[in-house]
Write a protein that holds these residues in place. Structure first.
Motif, mmCIF file in Angstrom:
data_model
loop_
_atom_site.group_PDB
_atom_site.id
_atom_site.type_symbol
_atom_site.label_atom_id
_atom_site.label_comp_id
_atom_site.label_asym_id
_atom_site.label_seq_id
_atom_site.Cartn_x
_atom_site.Cartn_y
_atom_site.Cartn_z
ATOM 1 N N LEU A 1 0.826 -1.208 0.000
ATOM 2 C CA LEU A 1 0.000 0.000 0.000
ATOM 3 C C LEU A 1 0.862 1.260 0.000
ATOM 4 O O LEU A 1 0.692 2.139 -0.838
ATOM 5 C CB LEU A 1 -0.932 0.002 1.213
ATOM 6 C CG LEU A 1 -1.943 -1.139 1.288
ATOM 7 C CD1 LEU A 1 -2.717 -1.070 2.597
ATOM 8 C CD2 LEU A 1 -2.897 -1.099 0.099
ATOM 9 N N VAL A 2 1.757 1.345 0.960
ATOM 10 C CA VAL A 2 2.656 2.494 1.076
ATOM 11 C C VAL A 2 4.007 1.997 1.558
ATOM 12 O O VAL A 2 4.083 1.167 2.467
ATOM 13 C CB VAL A 2 2.134 3.549 2.081
ATOM 14 C CG1 VAL A 2 3.042 4.778 2.075
ATOM 15 C CG2 VAL A 2 0.713 3.952 1.774
ATOM 16 N N THR A 3 5.057 2.504 0.952
ATOM 17 C CA THR A 3 6.411 2.173 1.381
ATOM 18 C C THR A 3 7.256 3.436 1.359
ATOM 19 O O THR A 3 7.148 4.241 0.434
ATOM 20 C CB THR A 3 7.035 1.095 0.476
ATOM 21 O OG1 THR A 3 8.443 1.024 0.714
ATOM 22 C CG2 THR A 3 6.803 1.387 -0.996
ATOM 23 N N SER A 4 8.070 3.608 2.361
ATOM 24 C CA SER A 4 8.886 4.824 2.428
ATOM 25 C C SER A 4 10.138 4.735 1.570
ATOM 26 O O SER A 4 10.826 5.736 1.381
ATOM 27 C CB SER A 4 9.270 5.112 3.883
ATOM 28 O OG SER A 4 10.043 4.057 4.428
ATOM 29 N N THR A 5 10.430 3.538 1.041
ATOM 30 C CA THR A 5 11.666 3.372 0.259
ATOM 31 C C THR A 5 11.454 2.716 -1.098
ATOM 32 O O THR A 5 12.431 2.379 -1.772
ATOM 33 C CB THR A 5 12.688 2.527 1.040
ATOM 34 O OG1 THR A 5 12.129 1.232 1.288
ATOM 35 C CG2 THR A 5 13.062 3.187 2.357
ATOM 36 N N GLY A 6 10.213 2.500 -1.502
ATOM 37 C CA GLY A 6 9.962 1.911 -2.814
ATOM 38 C C GLY A 6 9.982 0.398 -2.849
ATOM 39 O O GLY A 6 10.196 -0.205 -3.905
ATOM 40 N N LYS A 7 9.756 -0.242 -1.721
ATOM 41 C CA LYS A 7 9.738 -1.702 -1.694
ATOM 42 C C LYS A 7 8.591 -2.256 -2.549
ATOM 43 O O LYS A 7 7.535 -1.633 -2.688
ATOM 44 C CB LYS A 7 9.601 -2.203 -0.255
ATOM 45 C CG LYS A 7 10.940 -2.358 0.463
ATOM 46 C CD LYS A 7 10.780 -3.043 1.794
ATOM 47 C CE LYS A 7 12.121 -3.466 2.381
ATOM 48 N NZ LYS A 7 13.125 -2.420 2.407
ATOM 49 N N THR A 8 8.809 -3.462 -3.094
ATOM 50 C CA THR A 8 7.803 -4.162 -3.879
ATOM 51 C C THR A 8 7.496 -5.499 -3.216
ATOM 52 O O THR A 8 8.132 -5.882 -2.223
ATOM 53 C CB THR A 8 8.299 -4.411 -5.311
ATOM 54 O OG1 THR A 8 9.394 -5.343 -5.267
ATOM 55 C CG2 THR A 8 8.759 -3.105 -5.959
ATOM 56 N N LEU A 9 6.549 -6.232 -3.789
ATOM 57 C CA LEU A 9 6.216 -7.549 -3.247
ATOM 58 C C LEU A 9 7.417 -8.485 -3.257
ATOM 59 O O LEU A 9 7.551 -9.352 -2.390
ATOM 60 C CB LEU A 9 5.063 -8.163 -4.041
ATOM 61 C CG LEU A 9 3.662 -7.595 -3.767
ATOM 62 C CD1 LEU A 9 2.644 -8.249 -4.686
ATOM 63 C CD2 LEU A 9 3.268 -7.792 -2.309
ATOM 64 N N ASP A 10 8.297 -8.311 -4.237
ATOM 65 C CA ASP A 10 9.496 -9.155 -4.296
ATOM 66 C C ASP A 10 10.360 -8.995 -3.049
ATOM 67 O O ASP A 10 11.019 -9.938 -2.609
ATOM 68 C CB ASP A 10 10.326 -8.821 -5.538
ATOM 69 C CG ASP A 10 9.655 -9.272 -6.825
ATOM 70 O OD1 ASP A 10 8.782 -10.168 -6.751
ATOM 71 O OD2 ASP A 10 9.987 -8.728 -7.892
ATOM 72 N N ASP A 11 10.361 -7.787 -2.481
ATOM 73 C CA ASP A 11 11.157 -7.533 -1.276
ATOM 74 C C ASP A 11 10.550 -8.180 -0.033
ATOM 75 O O ASP A 11 11.207 -8.264 1.009
ATOM 76 C CB ASP A 11 11.289 -6.028 -1.038
ATOM 77 C CG ASP A 11 12.025 -5.329 -2.163
ATOM 78 O OD1 ASP A 11 13.129 -5.771 -2.503
ATOM 79 O OD2 ASP A 11 11.478 -4.347 -2.710
ATOM 80 N N LEU A 12 9.285 -8.612 -0.152
ATOM 81 C CA LEU A 12 8.591 -9.196 0.995
ATOM 82 C C LEU A 12 8.393 -10.694 0.838
ATOM 83 O O LEU A 12 7.716 -11.318 1.659
ATOM 84 C CB LEU A 12 7.218 -8.526 1.168
ATOM 85 C CG LEU A 12 7.192 -6.997 1.197
ATOM 86 C CD1 LEU A 12 5.764 -6.502 1.358
ATOM 87 C CD2 LEU A 12 8.070 -6.451 2.311
ATOM 88 N N SER A 13 8.953 -11.266 -0.206
ATOM 89 C CA SER A 13 8.736 -12.687 -0.487
ATOM 90 C C SER A 13 9.315 -13.560 0.619
ATOM 91 O O SER A 13 10.330 -13.228 1.239
ATOM 92 C CB SER A 13 9.375 -13.060 -1.828
ATOM 93 O OG SER A 13 10.777 -12.859 -1.786
ATOM 94 N N GLY A 14 8.647 -14.670 0.866
ATOM 95 C CA GLY A 14 9.113 -15.594 1.891
ATOM 96 C C GLY A 14 8.790 -15.163 3.304
ATOM 97 O O GLY A 14 9.264 -15.768 4.267
ATOM 98 N N GLY A 15 7.996 -14.100 3.439
ATOM 99 C CA GLY A 15 7.610 -13.650 4.773
ATOM 100 C C GLY A 15 8.716 -12.966 5.535
ATOM 101 O O GLY A 15 8.658 -12.841 6.762
ATOM 102 N N GLU A 16 9.756 -12.507 4.824
ATOM 103 C CA GLU A 16 10.859 -11.802 5.471
ATOM 104 C C GLU A 16 11.157 -10.505 4.733
ATOM 105 O O GLU A 16 10.871 -10.367 3.546
ATOM 106 C CB GLU A 16 12.113 -12.675 5.508
ATOM 107 C CG GLU A 16 11.984 -13.905 6.382
ATOM 108 C CD GLU A 16 13.300 -14.660 6.510
ATOM 109 O OE1 GLU A 16 13.342 -15.601 7.299
ATOM 110 O OE2 GLU A 16 14.268 -14.293 5.809
ATOM 111 N N MET A 17 11.760 -9.566 5.445
ATOM 112 C CA MET A 17 12.126 -8.291 4.833
ATOM 113 C C MET A 17 13.300 -7.684 5.584
ATOM 114 O O MET A 17 13.574 -8.037 6.729
ATOM 115 C CB MET A 17 10.939 -7.323 4.855
ATOM 116 C CG MET A 17 10.540 -6.859 6.249
ATOM 117 S SD MET A 17 9.061 -5.815 6.254
ATOM 118 C CE MET A 17 7.793 -7.083 6.122
#
Length: 279
Positions: free
Chosen positions: A251-267
């Motif tokens: 929805l909102v990210t302060s650094t431009g993260k995408t779903l790929d950055d959240l894959s696997g349940g980790e970030m």
């Protein structure tokens, strides 16, 4: 709003902890939801210091990230968000270099009058540090509209309060058309809140990873099952964090993260980074 008040009152030193902030937020989010109440959501007003300086970090390396974190942290809680003038562009507390002559806050000046003639220079230096952190004047410097003289606030050569020294770097005109600005993060956060009002306005609230001393994470759940996670790194360090959920939409990210950055349940979250996403 007394997290940083010491044992001798507002102007005595105290370092607040993230666990204390979590306790306060959770108390009122839960109480209002469980009792059909309504929160007034604010971190700034005319009597409080600037949130960037108070709850995050206003140094040049972290100020913008901190201001975006504050926006995301506040916008997705339950209640009515109040955004104080200048908060939406990340205005900061008064400069540490300013002398006591620049202060107008009667609460601050009355307190200083009891100590200014003291021979204890160390104690007075510590008091000045507390004034810089907590004086109401921090929220009362003129609004920084643009980079013209007096930040576009007035044509007078001597406004009642001095304009902050950083007005050429922090002003509304430089942010309204900048898609990556603090102002635009506020706009987007509030737009997403409105778009998903059953979730963020009326939904349930749940703290996540409560014991973590760097990450403030909370979950919102709507009555129809829609859910979101808001994750904020309140530290100066990069933090690896496991959400243990599958992200559906950023929805909102302060650094431009995408779903790929959240894959696997980790970030990995940079210093003072924040993100809100559907799960």
């Amino acid at each position: 709003m007394d997290l940083d008040h010491g044992v001798d009152g507002k102007f005595s030193p105290k370092t607040w902890s993230l666990s204390e902030l979590k306790t306060k937020v959770n108390k009122w989010q839960r109480f209002m939801f469980d009792n059909n109440g309504w929160n007034a959501l604010y971190l700034e007003n005319h009597d409080q210091p600037r949130a960037v300086s108070r709850f995050a970090h206003d140094g040049p390396e972290n100020r913008e990230a901190s201001a975006k974190l504050i926006a995301i942290f506040l916008a997705f809680q339950a209640g009515t968000p109040f955004i104080y003038q200048g908060q939406e562009i990340g205005m900061t507390n008064m400069p540490v270099e300013w002398d006591m002559d620049e202060y107008k806050d009667i609460d601050c000046l009355n307190h200083w009058s009891m100590y200014r003639d003291s021979a204890d220079e160390t104690a007075k230096a510590l008091l000045k540090e507390e004034y810089r952190k907590k004086s109401r004047d921090n929220a009362r410097t003129p609004m920084q509209w643009d980079n013209s003289p007096q930040a576009g606030f007035t044509t007078s050569a001597t406004p009642w309060m001095r304009v902050h020294d950083n007005y050429k770097e922090i002003n509304a005109a430089s942010q309204v058309d900048d898609a990556a600005s603090v102002f635009q993060i506020y706009r987007l956060s509030l737009a997403k809140r409105k778009e998903h009002k059953d979730l963020f306005v009326y939904g349930d609230f749940e703290l996540v990873d409560e014991k973590n001393d760097k990450i403030f994470a909370y979950k919102r759940v709507a009555s129809n099952g829609e859910a979101a996670l808001v994750v904020c790194n309140f530290s100066k360090e990069t933090v690896a964090w496991a959400s243990n959920v599958n992200a559906k939409e950023v929805l909102v990210t302060s650094t431009g993260k995408t779903l790929d950055d959240l894959s696997g349940g980790e970030m990995r979250l940079n210093a003072f980074e924040a993100i809100a996403f559907l799960i």
